[in-house]
Design a protein around this motif. Structure first.
Motif, mmCIF file in Angstrom:
data_model
loop_
_atom_site.group_PDB
_atom_site.id
_atom_site.type_symbol
_atom_site.label_atom_id
_atom_site.label_comp_id
_atom_site.label_asym_id
_atom_site.label_seq_id
_atom_site.Cartn_x
_atom_site.Cartn_y
_atom_site.Cartn_z
ATOM 1 N N LEU A 229 0.845 -0.980 -0.013
ATOM 2 C CA LEU A 229 -0.032 0.100 0.062
ATOM 3 C C LEU A 229 0.942 1.118 0.131
ATOM 4 C CD1 LEU A 229 -2.632 1.507 0.252
ATOM 5 C CD2 LEU A 229 -2.437 1.107 2.652
ATOM 6 N N ALA A 230 0.876 2.158 -1.052
ATOM 7 C CA ALA A 230 1.811 3.217 -1.398
ATOM 8 C C ALA A 230 1.088 3.956 -2.273
ATOM 9 C CB ALA A 230 2.969 2.666 -1.545
ATOM 10 N N ARG A 231 1.729 5.246 -2.364
ATOM 11 C CA ARG A 231 1.444 6.213 -3.365
ATOM 12 C C ARG A 231 2.298 6.640 -4.381
ATOM 13 N NH1 ARG A 231 -3.159 9.008 -4.788
ATOM 14 N NH2 ARG A 231 -4.359 8.541 -3.017
ATOM 15 N N ILE A 232 2.273 6.677 -5.636
ATOM 16 C CA ILE A 232 3.262 7.158 -6.371
ATOM 17 C C ILE A 232 2.868 8.178 -7.390
ATOM 18 C CG2 ILE A 232 4.649 4.932 -6.362
ATOM 19 C CD1 ILE A 232 3.332 4.182 -8.897
ATOM 20 N N GLY A 233 3.693 9.002 -8.228
ATOM 21 C CA GLY A 233 3.152 9.936 -8.985
ATOM 22 C C GLY A 233 2.861 9.115 -10.576
ATOM 23 N N ASP A 234 2.219 9.912 -11.290
ATOM 24 C CA ASP A 234 1.927 9.573 -12.672
ATOM 25 C C ASP A 234 2.951 10.097 -13.607
ATOM 26 O OD1 ASP A 234 0.972 8.471 -14.793
ATOM 27 O OD2 ASP A 234 -0.669 10.035 -14.901
ATOM 28 N N ASP A 235 4.288 9.420 -13.323
ATOM 29 C CA ASP A 235 5.411 9.794 -14.059
ATOM 30 C C ASP A 235 6.454 8.748 -14.578
ATOM 31 O OD1 ASP A 235 6.579 9.282 -11.468
ATOM 32 O OD2 ASP A 235 6.397 11.388 -10.945
ATOM 33 N N ALA A 236 7.289 8.924 -14.877
ATOM 34 C CA ALA A 236 8.386 7.704 -15.281
ATOM 35 C C ALA A 236 8.976 7.070 -14.114
ATOM 36 C CB ALA A 236 9.499 8.310 -16.059
ATOM 37 N N HIS A 237 9.031 7.860 -13.136
ATOM 38 C CA HIS A 237 9.807 7.246 -11.931
ATOM 39 C C HIS A 237 8.811 6.278 -11.361
ATOM 40 C CE1 HIS A 237 13.011 10.366 -11.063
ATOM 41 N NE2 HIS A 237 13.308 9.457 -11.838
ATOM 42 N N GLY A 238 7.749 6.711 -11.174
ATOM 43 C CA GLY A 238 6.270 5.848 -10.880
ATOM 44 C C GLY A 238 5.989 4.450 -11.600
ATOM 45 N N ARG A 239 6.210 4.573 -12.883
ATOM 46 C CA ARG A 239 6.217 3.741 -13.720
ATOM 47 C C ARG A 239 7.161 2.605 -13.456
ATOM 48 N NH1 ARG A 239 3.849 7.667 -16.787
ATOM 49 N NH2 ARG A 239 5.847 8.409 -17.746
ATOM 50 N N MET A 240 8.458 3.086 -13.260
ATOM 51 C CA MET A 240 9.339 2.107 -13.145
ATOM 52 C C MET A 240 9.223 1.565 -11.884
ATOM 53 S SD MET A 240 13.383 3.104 -11.705
ATOM 54 C CE MET A 240 12.721 3.760 -10.253
ATOM 55 N N LEU A 241 8.695 2.161 -10.716
ATOM 56 C CA LEU A 241 8.605 1.509 -9.455
ATOM 57 C C LEU A 241 7.533 0.345 -9.564
ATOM 58 C CD1 LEU A 241 8.536 4.455 -7.063
ATOM 59 C CD2 LEU A 241 10.194 2.793 -7.298
ATOM 60 N N LEU A 242 6.429 0.557 -10.193
ATOM 61 C CA LEU A 242 5.461 -0.408 -10.497
ATOM 62 C C LEU A 242 5.915 -1.610 -11.191
ATOM 63 C CD1 LEU A 242 1.961 1.612 -11.457
ATOM 64 C CD2 LEU A 242 2.390 -0.208 -9.566
ATOM 65 N N ASP A 243 6.650 -1.462 -11.972
ATOM 66 C CA ASP A 243 7.310 -2.385 -12.872
ATOM 67 C C ASP A 243 8.037 -3.480 -11.996
ATOM 68 O OD1 ASP A 243 7.716 -3.862 -15.581
ATOM 69 O OD2 ASP A 243 9.905 -3.271 -15.127
ATOM 70 N N VAL A 244 8.828 -2.885 -11.188
ATOM 71 C CA VAL A 244 9.576 -3.634 -10.374
ATOM 72 C C VAL A 244 8.969 -4.166 -9.188
ATOM 73 C CG1 VAL A 244 11.628 -3.410 -8.730
ATOM 74 C CG2 VAL A 244 11.929 -2.116 -10.697
ATOM 75 N N GLN A 245 7.982 -3.533 -8.782
ATOM 76 C CA GLN A 245 7.162 -4.409 -7.882
ATOM 77 C C GLN A 245 6.629 -5.626 -8.552
ATOM 78 O OE1 GLN A 245 6.507 -3.734 -4.196
ATOM 79 N NE2 GLN A 245 8.415 -2.383 -4.476
ATOM 80 N N ARG A 246 5.912 -5.312 -9.610
ATOM 81 C CA ARG A 246 5.412 -6.365 -10.226
ATOM 82 C C ARG A 246 6.284 -7.807 -10.555
ATOM 83 N NH1 ARG A 246 1.481 -2.133 -13.697
ATOM 84 N NH2 ARG A 246 -0.032 -1.796 -12.181
ATOM 85 N N ARG A 247 7.655 -7.438 -11.098
ATOM 86 C CA ARG A 247 8.342 -8.339 -11.383
ATOM 87 C C ARG A 247 8.842 -9.273 -10.328
ATOM 88 N NH1 ARG A 247 12.695 -6.152 -13.397
ATOM 89 N NH2 ARG A 247 12.416 -4.203 -13.617
ATOM 90 N N ALA A 248 8.825 -8.534 -8.901
ATOM 91 C CA ALA A 248 9.267 -9.212 -7.943
ATOM 92 C C ALA A 248 8.356 -10.114 -7.278
ATOM 93 C CB ALA A 248 9.724 -8.085 -6.828
#
Length: 306
Positions: free
Chosen positions: A60-79
């Motif tokens: 449970l977290a909050r990120i921005g609608d930006d490139a850094h946020g998309r990177m974070l989402l991708d890494v979480q899902r791949r893990a």
């Protein structure tokens, strides 16, 4: 039905890392290496650390609608982290500015960004996820009122709470009372004990005893290369120091989060506190052998091969 071994409630950041020959003092400028961008944030780190070890984990977290946020989402899902609780928008993704010296020690400045917008309402909306967890793990890179709301939700269903008060801040009594354990390093312990005679002591045992007097059910003091100290308020016999494997540290960024994520998972799996800490120190030691935070965290197979 508990669908998750661990739900992590906390921050998600982009780590902007520069290597330096020495960390600058006040008013000083030093030259560094090329900039490296890594996924980070104490909450996201803990979630990835647990998931890479095999835990059923949600964030449970909050990120921005930006490139850094998309990177974070991708890494979480791949893990393997369930990201249904990762909210998007409200501010840019949080950023941590990190300098690392040749010994692997680091200094960090965090711009919270979207992390500061993870509010109590977001926690209440995620109540079903929190109630489906064996353990909830928290840090203090999100608003304190959101931490308190999470603790109240967890306490209502007897979900175990693991809290790393980083960056340190005064904690409400009900939050402290739910911690099992409160996980601190030397700096966090002394900050929480400011004004207490134990804060001037160099003894981790004294810090643990003084912290237990504040109300948590147990305390774990991480000691870097020396391992960790375990203390319980339930009549356990004193404190126990758990040594860490000897390793050559390359980068300590995220090692504490790897430790805490591993610890929280093993507690959710049914380990007693000392057994869970013995496992977690191995994970923390493995994490310092590679650069970066999340990409340095070991899988269970890698850990068993070491």
């Amino acid at each position: 039905m508990q669908d998750y071994d661990l739900v992590v409630v906390g921050s998600a950041n982009a780590d902007l890392v520069v290597g330096v020959e020495r960390r600058p003092g006040a008013g000083q400028t030093v030259l560094g290496s090329d900039l490296a961008v890594h996924p980070g944030g104490k909450g996201a780190n803990q979630a990835v650390a647990a998931a890479r070890l095999g835990a059923r984990t949600a964030l449970l977290a909050r990120i921005g609608d930006d490139a850094h946020g998309r990177m974070l989402l991708d890494v979480q899902r791949r893990a393997g982290v369930d990201t249904a609780g990762v909210l998007v928008g409200g501010a840019p993704t949080g950023v941590a500015l990190i300098v690392v010296d040749p010994s692997g020690d680091n200094s960090i400045v965090v711009s919270p960004g979207a992390n500061a917008r993870l509010g109590p309402g977001d926690v209440r909306a995620a109540g079903a996820m929190l109630r489906a967890a064996r353990v909830v793990s928290l840090q203090l890179e999100i608003p304190l009122e959101s931490v308190a709301e999470t603790v109240r939700t967890a306490a209502a269903v007897d979900t175990r709470v693991v809290l790393n008060p980083s960056p340190p801040a005064p904690l409400p009594d009900d939050v402290l009372a739910a911690c099992d354990p409160l996980v601190v390093n030397e700096h966090e312990a002394k900050a929480l004990l400011a004004g207490d005679p134990a804060s001037d002591d160099d003894s981790p045992e004294a810090w643990a005893e003084a912290l237990l007097a504040r109300g948590p059910r147990s305390v774990v003091v991480t000691l870097g290369a020396a391992g960790a100290l375990v203390a319980r308020a339930d009549g356990g016999a004193g404190t126990v120091t758990v040594p860490s494997p000897a390793v050559r540290a390359v980068d300590t960024t995220g090692a504490g989060d790897a430790f805490t994520g591993a610890l929280a998972w093993r507690l959710g799996a049914g380990d007693d506190l000392e057994t869970a800490v013995r496992f977690a120190v191995r994970v923390g030691a493995a994490a310092v052998k590679r650069t970066g935070a999340q990409q340095s965290f070991p899988t269970l197979d890698e850990l068993e091969d070491r």
